[in-house]
Write an enzyme that holds these catalytic residues in place. Structure first.
Site, PDB file in Angstrom:
ATOM      1  N   ARG A  86     -11.648  -8.641   9.121  1.00 34.00           N
ATOM      2  CA  ARG A  86     -10.978  -9.893   8.705  1.00 34.00           C
ATOM      3  C   ARG A  86     -10.582 -10.705   9.931  1.00 34.00           C
ATOM      4  NH1 ARG A  86      -7.571  -6.658   4.016  1.00 34.00           N
ATOM      5  NH2 ARG A  86      -9.061  -7.095   2.343  1.00 34.00           N
ATOM      6  N   HIS A 103      -2.620   0.820   8.326  1.00 35.21           N
ATOM      7  CA  HIS A 103      -3.387  -0.089   7.471  1.00 35.21           C
ATOM      8  C   HIS A 103      -2.384  -0.616   6.449  1.00 35.21           C
ATOM      9  CE1 HIS A 103      -6.340  -1.899   4.920  1.00 35.21           C
ATOM     10  NE2 HIS A 103      -6.099  -1.067   3.927  1.00 35.21           N
ATOM     11  N   ASP A 139      -9.400  -4.582   8.353  1.00 36.81           N
ATOM     12  CA  ASP A 139      -8.499  -5.587   8.936  1.00 36.81           C
ATOM     13  C   ASP A 139      -9.134  -6.190  10.193  1.00 36.81           C
ATOM     14  OD1 ASP A 139      -6.013  -4.339   7.280  1.00 36.81           O
ATOM     15  OD2 ASP A 139      -7.235  -2.806   8.220  1.00 36.81           O
ATOM     16  N   ARG A 192       0.842  -1.203   0.000  1.00 37.70           N
ATOM     17  CA  ARG A 192       0.000   0.000   0.000  1.00 37.70           C
ATOM     18  C   ARG A 192       0.876   1.251   0.000  1.00 37.70           C
ATOM     19  NH1 ARG A 192      -2.144  -3.927   3.439  1.00 37.70           N
ATOM     20  NH2 ARG A 192      -4.337  -4.480   3.127  1.00 37.70           N
ATOM     21  N   ASN A 239      -5.496   4.111  -0.577  1.00 37.74           N
ATOM     22  CA  ASN A 239      -4.212   3.764   0.031  1.00 37.74           C
ATOM     23  C   ASN A 239      -3.071   4.660  -0.462  1.00 37.74           C
ATOM     24  OD1 ASN A 239      -4.652   1.621   1.845  1.00 37.74           O
ATOM     25  ND2 ASN A 239      -5.143   0.278   0.124  1.00 37.74           N
TER      26      ASN A 239
HETATM   27  P1  NAD Z   1      -9.989   1.411  -9.218  1.00 35.24           P
HETATM   28  O1  NAD Z   1      -8.852   1.595 -10.161  1.00 35.24           O
HETATM   29  O2  NAD Z   1     -10.974   0.327  -9.475  1.00 35.24           O
HETATM   30  O3  NAD Z   1     -10.805   2.765  -9.081  1.00 35.24           O
HETATM   31  C1  NAD Z   1     -10.199   3.994  -8.915  1.00 35.24           C
HETATM   32  C2  NAD Z   1     -11.129   5.031  -9.503  1.00 35.24           C
HETATM   33  O4  NAD Z   1     -10.580   6.318  -9.207  1.00 35.24           O
HETATM   34  C3  NAD Z   1     -11.266   4.928 -11.024  1.00 35.24           C
HETATM   35  O5  NAD Z   1     -12.636   4.875 -11.391  1.00 35.24           O
HETATM   36  C4  NAD Z   1     -10.602   6.201 -11.532  1.00 35.24           C
HETATM   37  O6  NAD Z   1     -11.165   6.694 -12.722  1.00 35.24           O
HETATM   38  C5  NAD Z   1     -10.821   7.136 -10.342  1.00 35.24           C
HETATM   39  N1  NAD Z   1      -9.904   8.281 -10.311  1.00 35.24           N
HETATM   40  C6  NAD Z   1      -8.573   8.276 -10.536  1.00 35.24           C
HETATM   41  N2  NAD Z   1      -8.087   9.524 -10.433  1.00 35.24           N
HETATM   42  C7  NAD Z   1      -9.135  10.324 -10.108  1.00 35.24           C
HETATM   43  C8  NAD Z   1      -9.273  11.708  -9.855  1.00 35.24           C
HETATM   44  N3  NAD Z   1      -8.229  12.530  -9.926  1.00 35.24           N
HETATM   45  N4  NAD Z   1     -10.496  12.183  -9.571  1.00 35.24           N
HETATM   46  C9  NAD Z   1     -11.570  11.359  -9.511  1.00 35.24           C
HETATM   47  N5  NAD Z   1     -11.488  10.029  -9.743  1.00 35.24           N
HETATM   48  C10 NAD Z   1     -10.302   9.527 -10.035  1.00 35.24           C
HETATM   49  O7  NAD Z   1      -9.333   1.224  -7.767  1.00 35.24           O
HETATM   50  P2  NAD Z   1     -10.023   0.532  -6.505  1.00 35.24           P
HETATM   51  O8  NAD Z   1      -9.766  -0.926  -6.531  1.00 35.24           O
HETATM   52  O9  NAD Z   1     -11.408   1.052  -6.373  1.00 35.24           O
HETATM   53  O10 NAD Z   1      -9.120   1.126  -5.321  1.00 35.24           O
HETATM   54  C11 NAD Z   1      -9.227   2.492  -4.965  1.00 35.24           C
HETATM   55  C12 NAD Z   1      -8.309   2.762  -3.776  1.00 35.24           C
HETATM   56  O11 NAD Z   1      -8.808   2.086  -2.610  1.00 35.24           O
HETATM   57  C13 NAD Z   1      -6.870   2.224  -3.967  1.00 35.24           C
HETATM   58  O12 NAD Z   1      -5.945   3.125  -3.447  1.00 35.24           O
HETATM   59  C14 NAD Z   1      -6.880   0.929  -3.159  1.00 35.24           C
HETATM   60  O13 NAD Z   1      -5.586   0.525  -2.751  1.00 35.24           O
HETATM   61  C15 NAD Z   1      -7.738   1.358  -1.989  1.00 35.24           C
HETATM   62  N6  NAD Z   1      -8.289   0.283  -1.160  1.00 35.24           N
HETATM   63  C16 NAD Z   1      -8.414   0.563   0.165  1.00 35.24           C
HETATM   64  C17 NAD Z   1      -8.917  -0.389   1.019  1.00 35.24           C
HETATM   65  C18 NAD Z   1      -9.037  -0.044   2.482  1.00 35.24           C
HETATM   66  O14 NAD Z   1      -9.162  -0.935   3.358  1.00 35.24           O
HETATM   67  N7  NAD Z   1      -9.027   1.241   2.812  1.00 35.24           N
HETATM   68  C19 NAD Z   1      -9.322  -1.649   0.528  1.00 35.24           C
HETATM   69  C20 NAD Z   1      -9.201  -1.880  -0.829  1.00 35.24           C
HETATM   70  C21 NAD Z   1      -8.665  -0.920  -1.674  1.00 35.24           C
END
Ligand code: NAD
Length: 301
Positions: free
Chosen positions: A151, A175, A148, A88, A120
């Protein structure tokens, strides 16, 4: 009127949206915002088609930053996710750039609600949201170790055949790879968890929790459902003024950063952090995790 704005309509943003539509929530309006406007529009159309059968009745549409003005919660799930093998922390350079732009636009809309961060690396992005927004830290919440912790509770509940809702144990810290479980504070039915599961096995469970995202990403390319429901859990605690205790990423004054720990959540955001009595080993572990977040923030400067 309770309005949620989701910025970033990818796996995470849309799992949250889909879970909102399907859970008992007091949301009246949901606006979807993405740099890819067509994607946000398509997702809004598709979600609207759930409404005749979904338990919730709400208005759903694709919008832009001006729609954040009267939102109760703005959830940011935009940005890069982990590729297989990526941590991350590897995401912070890419995602910190887009966060400056996104948070500035949200604040300029006149938004005066609560930020809920999912992107992240989570603790760093939550810290940056706080810094860029100028909001009081009580109104900037990171999903932190809520996923987490879910989980962890699932694995323990499954191992003991006990409802995971009755497992009172938390994952705290970053995280990410340095998160850990302070077992001295983990209990089931009022008894310390070591009365149920031997210590070596508990360490294996903690390791499995830490590895979960990697294992899922290796198989399906991303994680989404767990974080979607974790975000709904935090949302309900806010909208229903629950004063519930959830492991989130919140401000740590001593270290000037955001880090995962249990906190009381209500309509105003974070009302109070819960401080555990940690033993020496756990105190050192938490400090190590905090130092990792601190180094990551420094690396951005
Ligand atoms: P994804 O690629 O499926 O979606 C990201 C979205 O963000 C896309 O639709 C993209 O077009 C949009 N985007 C990118 N730049 C942008 C901007 N400047 N303005 C507006 N929209 C924008 O990714 P995902 O799988 O949905 O993951 C998103 C984030 O969440 C990642 O950083 C991932 O690591 C994180 N995540 C966090 C957790 C948690 O426990 N917090 C769990 C899973 C994933």
């Amino acid at each position: 009127m309770n309005k949620i704005a989701i910025i970033g309509c990818g796996n995470v943003g849309m799992s949250y949206a889909y879970a909102l539509v399907n859970s008992k929530t007091n949301v009246d309006e949901l606006v979807l915002i993405d740099v890819n406007k067509a994607k946000a529009e398509g997702e809004a159309m598709d979600l609207n088609h759930t409404l005749p059968y979904a338990p919730n009745k709400l208005k759903i549409y694709a919008g832009d930053y001006s729609d954040c003005a009267n939102a109760t919660i703005v959830c940011i799930a935009a940005g890069a996710n982990q590729n297989p093998g990526e941590t991350r922390m590897d995401l912070i350079n890419k995602n910190s750039v887009i966060f400056k732009e996104i948070v500035t636009k949200v604040v300029n809309s006149g938004f005066n609600g609560i930020f809920l961060i999912a992107t992240n690396q989570l603790d760093v992005m939550t810290y940056l949201t706080w810094r860029y927004s100028g909001f009081d830290y009580s109104r900037v919440i990171g999903s932190g170790t809520s996923l987490d912790t879910a989980r962890l509770r699932y694995l323990i509940g499954d191992r003991l055949n006990i409802n995971p809702k009755n497992v009172h144990a938390y994952v705290i810290g970053e995280h990410g790879d340095s998160e850990f479980v302070p077992w001295s504070n983990a209990n089931i039915g009022g008894q310390n968890i070591t009365n149920f599961i031997p210590r070596e096995e508990l360490d294996d469970i903690c390791h499995e929790v830490r590895q979960s995202a990697y294992e899922i990403i290796n198989r399906k390319g991303n994680t989404s459902y767990g974080i979607g429901i974790s975000l709904v859990r935090i949302t309900n605690a806010i909208l229903d003024d629950e004063n519930s205790i959830i492991a989130i990423s919140t401000y740590d004054k001593d270290n000037d950063l955001f880090v995962g720990c249990p906190a009381i959540i209500n309509r105003n955001g974070v009302s109070k952090k819960i401080y555990f009595n940690l033993n020496e080993d756990e105190t050192n572990h938490l400090q190590k995790s905090i130092d990792i977040i601190k180094d990551a923030i420094r690396s951005l400067n």
